[in-house]
Design an enzyme around this catalytic site. Structure first.
Site, PDB file in Angstrom:
ATOM      1  N   GLY A   1      49.344  35.241  51.982  1.00  0.00           N
ATOM      2  CA  GLY A   1      48.012  34.900  51.493  1.00  0.00           C
ATOM      3  C   GLY A   1      47.482  35.995  50.587  1.00  0.00           C
ATOM      4  O   GLY A   1      48.234  36.668  49.888  1.00  0.00           O
ATOM      5  N   GLU A   2      46.169  36.174  50.581  1.00  0.00           N
ATOM      6  CA  GLU A   2      45.453  37.157  49.752  1.00  0.00           C
ATOM      7  C   GLU A   2      45.418  36.773  48.279  1.00  0.00           C
ATOM      8  O   GLU A   2      44.691  37.372  47.502  1.00  0.00           O
ATOM      9  CB  GLU A   2      46.075  38.566  49.842  1.00  0.00           C
ATOM     10  CG  GLU A   2      46.040  39.218  51.184  1.00  0.00           C
ATOM     11  CD  GLU A   2      46.618  40.622  51.152  1.00  0.00           C
ATOM     12  OE1 GLU A   2      46.935  41.129  50.046  1.00  0.00           O
ATOM     13  OE2 GLU A   2      46.768  41.228  52.225  1.00  0.00           O
ATOM     14  N   GLY A   3      46.261  35.839  47.838  1.00  0.00           N
ATOM     15  CA  GLY A   3      46.485  35.626  46.417  1.00  0.00           C
ATOM     16  C   GLY A   3      47.744  36.317  45.948  1.00  0.00           C
ATOM     17  O   GLY A   3      48.006  36.409  44.749  1.00  0.00           O
TER      18      GLY A   3
END
Length: 337
Positions: free
Chosen positions: A304-306
């Site tokens: 995740g996080e980008g």
């Protein structure tokens, strides 16, 4: 929302690619990516400008039911790591020249104001969806509006979606199960580190949540009952970015859940989306299938996080450069005449 797919423009872009000094089709997926970007930006010579990683953060009341291996306090710690440039997405964004904007959509322990942090707080974490709707309808509308306004304030023509929120694989799983009509046991994974027993407990809890909110079947009703502040904000961001014909680079399971909601409201948003990867989180593949999305990578990532969106960004830049800068075969051959 009007479609951006245009057969004439697509054919014109493909003709430019086919005329280059290389065998037609030899760049494979890079060519179709160039065609898609050109259609989104409505030009035969697309150039990506001032991209921003829009990383939305929020906490979840459902964490109180033991559906996560980590406490909600870790959300704030990770936000600070991102803002300090020490997290995975920060490193990748720095490598590729991407601006990162962290949006506090409603964490329990807010950070002090600092560069790179935007306050769009709807509350101090959502309610426990096992006991009541995660959001009120007004909170859900506010979060969506916040996402729209945030994107409208950004420069450039591309956004990369990111998120942070302990426990947010649970609302993503709930939204997938409800909006795609899938059994909850098929879509639930370990999240950020649950063992087999923890996953079974998570399945049980989420099944009870779905039963409690059985009437929440429409996209906005499901988002309010089952979702999160950061997911609703991202859904608003996707709707606005699509309306402005920005390229939308989708990260993993959580950001895809926001796209799923947005697409159920406005199906044409999917034409503006580039899906970065398929996550190792089991529900993500099913979510991509529900949207008929074709991701660029399968790297076994599930952070995740980008992070995956940032990782694939050079592919988008390369697609545009290949379209705009590779010489036509006719020009090359003329040198030998």
């Amino acid at each position: 929302m009007p479609p951006v797919l245009d057969a004439d423009r697509a054919a014109a872009i493909q003709a430019r690619l086919d005329a280059q000094a290389r065998p037609p089709g030899s760049l494979g997926r890079l060519e179709s990516l160039a065609v898609q970007i050109g259609q989104i930006l409505r030009t035969e010579a697309p150039r990506l400008q001032e991209p921003t990683v829009l990383l939305c953060a929020g906490d979840h009341g459902l964490v109180a039911q033991g559906v996560s291996a980590w406490p909600s306090s870790v959300t704030t710690l990770m936000m600070q790591g991102i803002l300090s440039g020490e997290a995975t997405v920060s490193v990748l964004a720095r490598q590729h020249g991407l601006n990162v904007q962290v949006v506090d959509c409603g964490v329990i322990d807010p950070l002090p104001e600092q560069p790179g942090l935007v306050l769009r707080r709807v509350g101090a974490g959502t309610a426990d969806a096992l006991l009541q709707p995660a959001m009120t309808p007004e909170q859900c509308r506010t979060a969506i509006r916040n996402g729209r306004e945030q994107v409208a304030s950004l420069p450039g023509n591309a956004i990369l979606l990111g998120e942070m929120g302990i426990g947010n694989t649970s609302p993503a799983s709930l939204l997938l199960a409800r909006l795609a009509g899938l059994p909850i046991e098929q879509v639930v994974g370990p999240g950020a580190g649950l063992d087999a027993a923890g996953r079974q407990h998570k399945i049980q809890v989420l099944g009870q949540v779905l039963e409690r909110h059985v009437q929440a079947t429409e996209p906005l009703d499901a988002l309010a009952a089952l979702g999160g502040f950061e997911i609703a904000t991202l859904a608003g961001a996707v709707l606005q970015a699509a309306l402005e014909n920005r390229v939308i680079v989708v990260d993993g399971f959580i950001t895809s859940s926001a796209v799923l909601v947005a697409a159920r409201l406005q199906p044409a948003v999917l034409e503006r989306c580039v899906f970065s990867h398929v996550s190792a989180e089991p529900g993500h593949r099913l979510m991509l299938q529900a949207m008929q999305a074709d991701p660029l990578l399968q790297f076994g990532m599930r952070l995740g996080e980008g992070s995956a969106a940032a990782l694939v960004w050079p592919l988008l830049e390369s697609a545009c450069r290949a379209l705009n800068e590779i010489a036509p075969l006719e020009k090359v051959m003329a040198r030998g005449a």
